[in-house]
Design a protein around this motif. Structure first.
Motif, PDB file in Angstrom:
ATOM      1  N   ARG A 308       0.828  -1.208   0.000  1.00 27.93           N
ATOM      2  CA  ARG A 308       0.000   0.000   0.000  1.00 27.93           C
ATOM      3  C   ARG A 308       0.855   1.248   0.000  1.00 27.93           C
ATOM      4  NH1 ARG A 308      -4.501   0.448   4.553  1.00 27.93           N
ATOM      5  NH2 ARG A 308      -5.252  -1.342   3.332  1.00 27.93           N
ATOM      6  N   PHE A 309       1.958   1.226   0.746  1.00 31.66           N
ATOM      7  CA  PHE A 309       2.846   2.392   0.779  1.00 31.66           C
ATOM      8  C   PHE A 309       3.380   2.701  -0.608  1.00 31.66           C
ATOM      9  CE2 PHE A 309       7.123   4.070   0.683  1.00 31.66           C
ATOM     10  CZ  PHE A 309       6.982   5.239   1.404  1.00 31.66           C
ATOM     11  N   PHE A 310       3.900   1.693  -1.299  1.00 27.75           N
ATOM     12  CA  PHE A 310       4.486   1.929  -2.625  1.00 27.75           C
ATOM     13  C   PHE A 310       3.447   2.459  -3.614  1.00 27.75           C
ATOM     14  CE2 PHE A 310       7.782  -1.420  -1.416  1.00 27.75           C
ATOM     15  CZ  PHE A 310       8.802  -0.499  -1.259  1.00 27.75           C
ATOM     16  N   VAL A 311       2.245   1.916  -3.569  1.00 25.76           N
ATOM     17  CA  VAL A 311       1.197   2.367  -4.488  1.00 25.76           C
ATOM     18  C   VAL A 311       0.849   3.831  -4.227  1.00 25.76           C
ATOM     19  CG1 VAL A 311      -1.233   2.093  -5.115  1.00 25.76           C
ATOM     20  CG2 VAL A 311       0.232   0.070  -4.902  1.00 25.76           C
ATOM     21  N   ILE A 312       0.668   4.188  -2.982  1.00 25.40           N
ATOM     22  CA  ILE A 312       0.321   5.574  -2.634  1.00 25.40           C
ATOM     23  C   ILE A 312       1.467   6.514  -2.994  1.00 25.40           C
ATOM     24  CG2 ILE A 312      -0.189   7.158  -0.731  1.00 25.40           C
ATOM     25  CD1 ILE A 312      -1.648   4.837   0.640  1.00 25.40           C
ATOM     26  N   PHE A 313       2.693   6.126  -2.642  1.00 25.38           N
ATOM     27  CA  PHE A 313       3.850   6.973  -2.920  1.00 25.38           C
ATOM     28  C   PHE A 313       3.997   7.194  -4.419  1.00 25.38           C
ATOM     29  CE2 PHE A 313       8.150   8.287  -3.593  1.00 25.38           C
ATOM     30  CZ  PHE A 313       8.539   8.940  -2.442  1.00 25.38           C
ATOM     31  N   GLY A 314       3.885   6.131  -5.205  1.00 22.52           N
ATOM     32  CA  GLY A 314       4.033   6.265  -6.648  1.00 22.52           C
ATOM     33  C   GLY A 314       2.971   7.159  -7.257  1.00 22.52           C
ATOM     34  N   ALA A 315       1.747   7.066  -6.756  1.00 24.68           N
ATOM     35  CA  ALA A 315       0.666   7.905  -7.277  1.00 24.68           C
ATOM     36  C   ALA A 315       0.930   9.381  -6.995  1.00 24.68           C
ATOM     37  CB  ALA A 315      -0.667   7.471  -6.666  1.00 24.68           C
ATOM     38  N   VAL A 316       1.439   9.679  -5.797  1.00 19.99           N
ATOM     39  CA  VAL A 316       1.774  11.065  -5.456  1.00 19.99           C
ATOM     40  C   VAL A 316       2.953  11.555  -6.293  1.00 19.99           C
ATOM     41  CG1 VAL A 316       2.617  12.574  -3.608  1.00 19.99           C
ATOM     42  CG2 VAL A 316       0.840  10.885  -3.119  1.00 19.99           C
ATOM     43  N   ALA A 317       3.984  10.705  -6.425  1.00 20.70           N
ATOM     44  CA  ALA A 317       5.188  11.096  -7.173  1.00 20.70           C
ATOM     45  C   ALA A 317       4.899  11.338  -8.647  1.00 20.70           C
ATOM     46  CB  ALA A 317       6.256  10.019  -7.031  1.00 20.70           C
ATOM     47  N   LEU A 318       3.882  10.694  -9.194  1.00 19.93           N
ATOM     48  CA  LEU A 318       3.535  10.872 -10.600  1.00 19.93           C
ATOM     49  C   LEU A 318       3.307  12.346 -10.938  1.00 19.93           C
ATOM     50  CD1 LEU A 318       2.878   9.383 -13.284  1.00 19.93           C
ATOM     51  CD2 LEU A 318       0.499   9.331 -12.531  1.00 19.93           C
ATOM     52  N   ILE A 319       2.747  13.084 -10.001  1.00 20.22           N
ATOM     53  CA  ILE A 319       2.508  14.516 -10.194  1.00 20.22           C
ATOM     54  C   ILE A 319       3.622  15.348  -9.559  1.00 20.22           C
ATOM     55  CG2 ILE A 319       0.897  16.422  -9.805  1.00 20.22           C
ATOM     56  CD1 ILE A 319      -0.144  14.224 -11.675  1.00 20.22           C
ATOM     57  N   ALA A 320       3.997  14.990  -8.314  1.00 19.68           N
ATOM     58  CA  ALA A 320       4.893  15.837  -7.524  1.00 19.68           C
ATOM     59  C   ALA A 320       6.330  15.829  -8.034  1.00 19.68           C
ATOM     60  CB  ALA A 320       4.855  15.399  -6.060  1.00 19.68           C
ATOM     61  N   ALA A 321       6.837  14.676  -8.475  1.00 26.03           N
ATOM     62  CA  ALA A 321       8.248  14.594  -8.864  1.00 26.03           C
ATOM     63  C   ALA A 321       8.561  15.455 -10.095  1.00 26.03           C
ATOM     64  CB  ALA A 321       8.651  13.140  -9.089  1.00 26.03           C
ATOM     65  N   PRO A 322       7.799  15.352 -11.201  1.00 26.14           N
ATOM     66  CA  PRO A 322       8.099  16.226 -12.347  1.00 26.14           C
ATOM     67  C   PRO A 322       7.969  17.711 -12.025  1.00 26.14           C
ATOM     68  CG  PRO A 322       6.709  14.397 -13.022  1.00 26.14           C
ATOM     69  CD  PRO A 322       6.745  14.382 -11.527  1.00 26.14           C
ATOM     70  N   LEU A 323       6.946  18.067 -11.250  1.00 26.68           N
ATOM     71  CA  LEU A 323       6.770  19.482 -10.904  1.00 26.68           C
ATOM     72  C   LEU A 323       7.932  19.996 -10.059  1.00 26.68           C
ATOM     73  CD1 LEU A 323       2.938  19.670 -10.073  1.00 26.68           C
ATOM     74  CD2 LEU A 323       4.118  20.508 -12.125  1.00 26.68           C
ATOM     75  N   ALA A 324       8.386  19.189  -9.096  1.00 27.59           N
ATOM     76  CA  ALA A 324       9.494  19.606  -8.231  1.00 27.59           C
ATOM     77  C   ALA A 324      10.779  19.757  -9.034  1.00 27.59           C
ATOM     78  CB  ALA A 324       9.683  18.592  -7.098  1.00 27.59           C
ATOM     79  N   PHE A 325      11.028  18.839  -9.979  1.00 28.18           N
ATOM     80  CA  PHE A 325      12.245  18.919 -10.793  1.00 28.18           C
ATOM     81  C   PHE A 325      12.225  20.173 -11.658  1.00 28.18           C
ATOM     82  CE2 PHE A 325      15.325  17.991 -14.052  1.00 28.18           C
ATOM     83  CZ  PHE A 325      16.290  17.242 -13.396  1.00 28.18           C
ATOM     84  N   ALA A 326      11.095  20.440 -12.305  1.00 35.49           N
ATOM     85  CA  ALA A 326      10.989  21.634 -13.145  1.00 35.49           C
ATOM     86  C   ALA A 326      11.190  22.898 -12.315  1.00 35.49           C
ATOM     87  CB  ALA A 326       9.624  21.664 -13.836  1.00 35.49           C
ATOM     88  N   TRP A 327      10.657  22.906 -11.112  1.00 34.18           N
ATOM     89  CA  TRP A 327      10.830  24.050 -10.207  1.00 34.18           C
ATOM     90  C   TRP A 327      12.309  24.229  -9.872  1.00 34.18           C
ATOM     91  CZ3 TRP A 327       9.273  24.068  -4.342  1.00 34.18           C
ATOM     92  CH2 TRP A 327       9.491  25.345  -3.812  1.00 34.18           C
ATOM     93  N   ALA A 328      13.000  23.117  -9.593  1.00 35.59           N
ATOM     94  CA  ALA A 328      14.407  23.195  -9.187  1.00 35.59           C
ATOM     95  C   ALA A 328      15.271  23.815 -10.276  1.00 35.59           C
ATOM     96  CB  ALA A 328      14.918  21.801  -8.834  1.00 35.59           C
ATOM     97  N   LEU A 329      15.046  23.430 -11.536  1.00 31.91           N
ATOM     98  CA  LEU A 329      15.894  23.949 -12.621  1.00 31.91           C
ATOM     99  C   LEU A 329      15.539  25.373 -13.017  1.00 31.91           C
ATOM    100  CD1 LEU A 329      18.259  22.483 -14.015  1.00 31.91           C
ATOM    101  CD2 LEU A 329      16.796  20.975 -12.683  1.00 31.91           C
ATOM    102  N   GLY A 330      14.442  25.896 -12.490  1.00 35.22           N
ATOM    103  CA  GLY A 330      14.074  27.274 -12.798  1.00 35.22           C
ATOM    104  C   GLY A 330      14.179  28.201 -11.622  1.00 35.22           C
ATOM    105  N   SER A 331      14.828  27.766 -10.537  1.00 35.51           N
ATOM    106  CA  SER A 331      14.886  28.553  -9.306  1.00 35.51           C
ATOM    107  C   SER A 331      16.311  28.956  -8.969  1.00 35.51           C
ATOM    108  CB  SER A 331      14.296  27.741  -8.139  1.00 35.51           C
ATOM    109  OG  SER A 331      12.974  27.372  -8.395  1.00 35.51           O
TER     110      SER A 331
END
Length: 430
Positions: A308-331
């Motif tokens: 259950r942890f992996f499923v929930i984490f992966g679902a959150v990361a699907l949105i959060a990880a790309p957005l965080a990376f894009a933010w990092a390279l533009g900050s």
């Protein structure tokens, strides 16, 4: 056949006194393992062009990192089979000795001004051999620690063991930052970069002494029946389904690792708004925070279940990880530190339950082989990112390409977890 003989009777106090060294060694062992893995990426980052040559320093350090990761599946297969058939403690000691020697040898490689192109290839060769021993270390040591641990503490121990990776990264970053600022870039390029490798070798020799003096195989494991061909059993035998399910999940996690650590580090180093010493400082902060979140992930998985942890984490990361990376390279400034930290938290934190999860997915006779091969074989495609990522970046853009890979990694994590059952996290290891 070597094995530890268990006493007829043991009190709980006796078991605790014998389990603690194995648990401590599992924690320290993964710190030494991860310290050695990421040494070239972080320690050479400020001076890669001076040490290795001016031709595409990022690609050269990436090649060294790939050589390390390619050695790990080979080491996992070799040492996993030895650990399952002849004992995990003895196997761990052999692997640690190899880590210590190869890391020390790297400290004496001549720079590019003396060795020319052979400097790079000396790094690659020694890192491949060292990676083979690294694959053997965690293949034996982490299952050993899990076998000594009570079921209700496995998630906590797993989080602690996996948190050694960001702590090791933070230690390398802090040491690199200190040496660059103290010695200056020219002196660090001339000889200062060798000091972190010497430190890594000393730690490995110290760990070897600790295993030799204090650690033994768990009695239940030492007396368990041995399988004649554990690697064959997990690749094409009765445990193949477990292996390939774990392979899918771990491929997602390794894609997270490549994008969030070496790729992000290289892109930050090339960013005009970030200085060489700032990269080490930013990664130091980010990895310290991710160590806490990784430990927390292991604890949470013990409460809600690993699957259950992996499923929930992966679902959150699907949105959060790309957005965080894009933010990092533009900050820049504080925003950059926050964004890089968030990238670490929503990607590599998912490793928290892995130590317990992989140990629970394989039975005693193939546990080291299953753990090691499942953990390491999944490295192959992610580790080849220096070859496939540039083409993807040329096609859709540098940042967007990494964001797409992070989305794929999230999907693989969810799929891998969904393909497997919920392990019996509150029961003794089979």
């Amino acid at each position: 056949m070597w094995r530890t003989v268990a006493e007829p009777t043991r009190t709980p106090t006796t078991r605790r006194s014998r389990s603690r060294p194995a648990v401590r060694a599992g924690l320290l062992g993964n710190f030494v393992d991860q310290f050695d893995i990421f040494l070239p990426i972080i320690a050479l980052a400020p001076v890669a062009a001076l040490v290795l040559g001016p031709e595409s320093a990022a690609a050269q350090t990436g090649l060294i990192f790939v050589a390390t990761l390619f050695g790990r599946p080979l080491g996992a297969a070799i040492f996993g089979s030895i650990a399952d058939r002849h004992g995990r403690t003895r196997t761990t000691k052999i692997a640690i000795a190899g880590i210590a020697i190869t890391t020390l040898m790297i400290a004496f490689i001549p720079g590019q001004d003396i060795g020319g192109v052979w400097t790079l290839w000396a790094f690659v060769a020694l890192r491949f051999v060292g990676g083979t021993f690294l694959g053997g270390e965690y293949t034996a040591a982490i299952p050993l620690a899990m076998e000594w641990t009570t079921p209700r503490r496995r998630g906590m121990l797993s989080g602690g063991i996996m948190a050694m990776s960001p702590l090791a990264n933070a230690t390398i970053a802090a040491l690199t930052l200190l040496l660059v600022q103290t010695l200056g870039v020219q002196a660090y390029a001339a000889w200062g970069w060798r000091l972190p490798f010497i430190v890594g070798a000393i730690m490995a020799f110290g760990l070897l002494w600790y295993y030799s003096a204090h650690v033994m195989d768990a009695p239940a494991t030492a007396s368990a029946p041995r399988r004649a061909h554990p690697v064959r059993d997990i690749l094409a035998g009765p445990y193949r389904r477990q292996l390939w399910q774990v392979f899918v999940l771990m491929t997602g996690l390794w894609l997270f690792t490549q994008m969030a650590i070496p790729v992000l580090t290289g892109m930050l180093r090339d960013a005009p708004q970030v200085g060489p010493s700032e990269v080490a400082f930013i990664m130091l902060i980010a990895t310290l925070v991710s160590a806490v979140s990784m430990y927390t992930a292991g604890v949470v998985s013990q409460r809600i279940g690993r699957r259950r942890f992996f499923v929930i984490f992966g679902a959150v990361a699907l949105i959060a990880a790309p957005l965080a990376f894009a933010w990092a390279l533009g900050s820049h400034g504080a925003g950059l530190i926050t964004a890089v930290t968030l990238v670490q938290v929503v990607t590599v934190s998912a490793y928290g339950p892995v130590g317990a999860y992989l140990a629970e997915r394989f039975s005693t006779g193939v546990r080291s082989s299953g753990y090691g091969v499942g953990y390491s074989l999944s490295i192959v495609v992610p580790a080849l990112y220096p070859f496939w990522l540039p083409g993807l970046q040329a096609g859709i853009g540098p940042v967007l390409a990494v964001c797409a890979v992070l989305a794929v990694a999230s999907a693989l994590l969810v799929a891998g977890a969904a393909l497997g059952p919920e392990p019996a996290r509150d029961a003794p290891l089979a």
